[in-house]
Design a protein around this motif. Structure first.
Motif, PDB file in Angstrom:
ATOM      1  N   LYS A 296       2.825   5.450   3.917  1.00 47.77           N
ATOM      2  CA  LYS A 296       3.505   6.090   5.054  1.00 47.77           C
ATOM      3  C   LYS A 296       3.320   5.306   6.347  1.00 47.77           C
ATOM      4  O   LYS A 296       4.225   5.261   7.189  1.00 47.77           O
ATOM      5  CB  LYS A 296       2.974   7.515   5.222  1.00 47.77           C
ATOM      6  CG  LYS A 296       3.741   8.349   6.254  1.00 47.77           C
ATOM      7  CD  LYS A 296       3.247   9.769   6.266  1.00 47.77           C
ATOM      8  CE  LYS A 296       4.052  10.641   7.241  1.00 47.77           C
ATOM      9  NZ  LYS A 296       5.463  10.742   6.834  1.00 47.77           N
ATOM     10  N   GLU A 297       2.163   4.673   6.508  1.00 50.07           N
ATOM     11  CA  GLU A 297       1.863   3.973   7.761  1.00 50.07           C
ATOM     12  C   GLU A 297       2.309   2.512   7.756  1.00 50.07           C
ATOM     13  O   GLU A 297       2.155   1.824   8.769  1.00 50.07           O
ATOM     14  CB  GLU A 297       0.361   4.048   8.043  1.00 50.07           C
ATOM     15  CG  GLU A 297      -0.126   5.464   8.345  1.00 50.07           C
ATOM     16  CD  GLU A 297      -1.626   5.541   8.566  1.00 50.07           C
ATOM     17  OE1 GLU A 297      -2.306   4.505   8.347  1.00 50.07           O
ATOM     18  OE2 GLU A 297      -2.111   6.623   8.940  1.00 50.07           O
TER      19      GLU A 297
ATOM     20  N   ARG B 115       4.414  -0.712   8.255  1.00 48.30           N
ATOM     21  CA  ARG B 115       5.393  -0.983   9.313  1.00 48.30           C
ATOM     22  C   ARG B 115       6.523  -1.904   8.877  1.00 48.30           C
ATOM     23  O   ARG B 115       7.669  -1.710   9.275  1.00 48.30           O
ATOM     24  CB  ARG B 115       4.680  -1.577  10.535  1.00 48.30           C
ATOM     25  CG  ARG B 115       3.711  -0.622  11.207  1.00 48.30           C
ATOM     26  CD  ARG B 115       3.158  -1.202  12.485  1.00 48.30           C
ATOM     27  NE  ARG B 115       2.381  -2.412  12.231  1.00 48.30           N
ATOM     28  CZ  ARG B 115       1.079  -2.426  11.973  1.00 48.30           C
ATOM     29  NH1 ARG B 115       0.407  -1.280  11.909  1.00 48.30           N
ATOM     30  NH2 ARG B 115       0.437  -3.560  11.772  1.00 48.30           N
TER      31      ARG B 115
ATOM     32  N   LYS C 161      -1.138   7.741   2.373  1.00 49.66           N
ATOM     33  CA  LYS C 161      -1.363   7.436   3.790  1.00 49.66           C
ATOM     34  C   LYS C 161      -1.018   5.982   4.092  1.00 49.66           C
ATOM     35  O   LYS C 161      -0.363   5.682   5.098  1.00 49.66           O
ATOM     36  CB  LYS C 161      -2.824   7.718   4.138  1.00 49.66           C
ATOM     37  CG  LYS C 161      -3.180   7.426   5.584  1.00 49.66           C
ATOM     38  CD  LYS C 161      -4.657   7.696   5.848  1.00 49.66           C
ATOM     39  CE  LYS C 161      -5.039   7.337   7.276  1.00 49.66           C
ATOM     40  NZ  LYS C 161      -6.490   7.544   7.537  1.00 49.66           N
TER      41      LYS C 161
ATOM     42  N   ASN D 239       7.680   8.835   0.490  1.00 56.07           N
ATOM     43  CA  ASN D 239       7.160   7.836   1.428  1.00 56.07           C
ATOM     44  C   ASN D 239       7.722   6.455   1.141  1.00 56.07           C
ATOM     45  O   ASN D 239       8.030   5.689   2.064  1.00 56.07           O
ATOM     46  CB  ASN D 239       5.630   7.795   1.361  1.00 56.07           C
ATOM     47  CG  ASN D 239       4.986   9.027   1.978  1.00 56.07           C
ATOM     48  OD1 ASN D 239       5.631   9.778   2.706  1.00 56.07           O
ATOM     49  ND2 ASN D 239       3.722   9.250   1.673  1.00 56.07           N
TER      50      ASN D 239
ATOM     51  N   ALA E 179       9.930   4.550   3.838  1.00 51.14           N
ATOM     52  CA  ALA E 179       9.474   3.255   4.342  1.00 51.14           C
ATOM     53  C   ALA E 179      10.514   2.171   4.105  1.00 51.14           C
ATOM     54  O   ALA E 179      10.799   1.354   4.988  1.00 51.14           O
ATOM     55  CB  ALA E 179       8.154   2.874   3.674  1.00 51.14           C
TER      56      ALA E 179
END
Length: 311
Positions: A129-130, A132, A126, A159, A163
């Motif tokens: 994936k998040e 930035r 998580k 991921n 990213a």
């Protein structure tokens, strides 16, 4: 009928603010403190309250009183409705204030347990994936979780690639060099002598895992000894390293000494960190925590910078 409808709308307007405030506070408590109260329960309770009030309002034993009250306040009804709306807005404002206050508390003490390895990979995925604009990873294995949690590892690798392909995204990975990584595997699984035969349970799991791999490893022969097994995982590490390096998606350096903690940091302000402890049976186990605490983040940054500068 118009009078009843007006009464209904008056009650519903007031309760809308209460329901909204309750839902927002419950959601924030769920996110911040792992307070488990499903939103649908709040909705059902709120609807039950609305129905109950309506039933009571038109119940026979109070209907005459309501009619009398309606006649008395007929001229003030628009003002009352406006007052209800104002109160609803005030309640919404208070709920927003409480949400901000809860978030501020979370920022001050934002460290929570997320699980032991390999269950911790859900939170790690998580976080990755998040992210930035930046990922910093300091760990024992590049192919983290590949053997213990193949599905989550596959998602982890996807991921990472996704990213790192973002514009102006920076990914830096530090992982144990091969000999230390092999020793880490032996310590984690309680393996000792290199020439010892692999225990049947681990051997069976290794064989099943090999069948899932996309590449061949000695024609997918099952490892027989501890040496075979740690060499198998070293091969997987190298395979993942080549995958990331060939895409030029990230910078990878090797650690030549052990670090006290592993971590995955996103955007310089939140991280999942892990360290070894002893479980109930006195066996080594990796425990993980999520943090957005500024002081903890700074310590993790120092660990990264001190090791990165040595390479």
């Amino acid at each position: 009928m118009n009078q009843k409808l007006t009464n209904f709308l008056t009650i519903l307007g007031g309760l809308t603010g209460v329901i909204s405030a309750a839902l927002s506070i419950v959601k924030e408590m769920n996110d911040t403190y792992q307070f488990i109260l499903p939103s649908w329960i709040v909705i059902l309770l709120s609807l039950a309250l609305v129905v109950t009030m309506i039933k009571l309002q038109w119940a026979h034993h109070i209907s005459s009183w309501i009619e009398w009250l309606n006649r008395k306040i007929a001229h003030y009804r628009p003002t009352m409705i406006l007052g209800v709306l104002v109160i609803s807005l005030m309640i919404l404002g208070i709920s927003c204030y409480l949400m901000v206050s809860l978030r501020q508390v979370a920022d001050l003490s934002g460290t929570r347990f997320v699980g032991r390895f390999p269950e911790n990979m859900i939170e790690i995925n998580k976080l990755v994936k998040e992210a930035r604009n930046e990922l910093i990873i300091v760990g024992d294995q590049i192919a983290y979780g590949a053997f213990s949690q193949p599905k989550e590892h596959s998602q982890y690798l996807s991921n990472l690639i996704e990213a790192s392909e973002k514009n102006n995204f920076s990914t830096k990975i530090m992982s144990y060099e091969t000999s230390i990584a092999k020793q880490a595997v032996k310590t984690q699984l309680g393996l000792k002598n290199d020439e010892d035969s692999l225990n049947p349970e681990l051997k069976t799991k290794a064989k099943a895992w090999l069948e899932l791999t996309e590449n061949s490893y000695y024609d997918k022969r099952s490892p027989e000894t501890v040496t075979d097994f740690v060499s198998l995982l070293a091969w997987k590490n190298e395979s993942v390293r080549k995958t990331l390096s060939s895409r030029k998606l990230c910078l990878i350096k090797f650690l030549e000494e052990k670090v006290p903690v592993f971590f995955w940091m996103a955007d310089g302000n939140r991280a999942v960190f892990s360290f070894y402890a002893r479980d109930e049976s006195n066996n080594p186990t990796e425990v993980s925590f999520f943090t957005n605490d500024a002081n903890t983040i700074e310590i993790l940054k120092l660990i990264y910078l001190n090791n990165w500068s040595k390479q």
